[in-house]
Design a protein around this motif. Structure first.
Motif, PDB file in Angstrom:
ATOM      1  N   CYS A  14      33.744  34.762  39.512  1.00  0.00           N
ATOM      2  CA  CYS A  14      34.074  36.034  38.161  1.00  0.00           C
ATOM      3  C   CYS A  14      34.183  35.942  37.019  1.00  0.00           C
ATOM      4  O   CYS A  14      34.091  34.503  37.021  1.00  0.00           O
ATOM      5  CB  CYS A  14      35.778  35.702  38.978  1.00  0.00           C
ATOM      6  SG  CYS A  14      36.898  37.086  37.707  1.00  0.00           S
ATOM      7  N   CYS A  72      38.133  34.224  35.578  1.00  0.00           N
ATOM      8  CA  CYS A  72      38.755  32.956  36.463  1.00  0.00           C
ATOM      9  C   CYS A  72      37.882  32.363  36.753  1.00  0.00           C
ATOM     10  O   CYS A  72      37.707  31.170  37.422  1.00  0.00           O
ATOM     11  CB  CYS A  72      39.669  33.351  37.405  1.00  0.00           C
ATOM     12  SG  CYS A  72      39.321  33.994  39.051  1.00  0.00           S
ATOM     13  N   HIS A  75      37.853  39.319  40.146  1.00  0.00           N
ATOM     14  CA  HIS A  75      38.800  40.367  40.900  1.00  0.00           C
ATOM     15  C   HIS A  75      39.055  41.088  40.543  1.00  0.00           C
ATOM     16  O   HIS A  75      39.129  41.960  39.085  1.00  0.00           O
ATOM     17  CB  HIS A  75      39.728  39.241  41.444  1.00  0.00           C
ATOM     18  CG  HIS A  75      38.784  37.699  41.491  1.00  0.00           C
ATOM     19  ND1 HIS A  75      39.050  36.496  41.052  1.00  0.00           N
ATOM     20  CD2 HIS A  75      38.606  37.270  42.972  1.00  0.00           C
ATOM     21  CE1 HIS A  75      38.312  35.547  41.845  1.00  0.00           C
ATOM     22  NE2 HIS A  75      38.139  36.149  42.812  1.00  0.00           N
ATOM     23  N   CYS A  81      41.920  40.629  37.929  1.00  0.00           N
ATOM     24  CA  CYS A  81      41.170  40.131  36.449  1.00  0.00           C
ATOM     25  C   CYS A  81      40.434  40.935  35.964  1.00  0.00           C
ATOM     26  O   CYS A  81      40.947  41.021  34.706  1.00  0.00           O
ATOM     27  CB  CYS A  81      39.798  39.101  37.077  1.00  0.00           C
ATOM     28  SG  CYS A  81      40.677  36.993  37.778  1.00  0.00           S
TER      29      CYS A  81
HETATM   30 ZN   LIG Z   1      38.981  36.473  38.539  1.00  0.00          ZN
END
Ligand SMILES: [Zn+2]
Length: 79
Positions: free
Chosen positions: A23, A26, A41, A44
């Motif tokens: 990602c 993150c 995500h 996210c």
């Molecule tokens: Zn993420």
């Protein structure tokens, strides 16, 4: 309470069955893809939108991702 703009990523094209990638927010791997095909995500992406209400996307590791805020459109398949 803040009005959070939840994304609608139910379209199967937001799920890349070619495998998980880190990602961009993150660093945990995810099969999810943004409208630009960027691995991220959903939560996210929503968090990024919350923290950047007006900003265009910034560069990521020197690459211009060329995208504005995350949105619900599915990525275009490049095949
Ligand atoms: Zn993420």
């Amino acid at each position: 309470m803040i009005a959070v703009g939840l994304l609608d990523w139910r379209d199967s094209r937001h799920f890349d069955d070619s495998g998980d990638k880190p990602c961009t927010q993150c660093r945990t791997t995810t099969p999810m893809r943004s409208h630009a095909g960027e691995p991220v995500h959903k939560v996210c992406a929503e968090d990024w939108n919350d923290r950047n209400p007006d900003a265009p996307r910034q560069q990521h590791e020197g690459r211009d991702l060329g995208t504005a805020r995350y949105h619900s459109d599915p990525p275009r398949k490049r095949r």
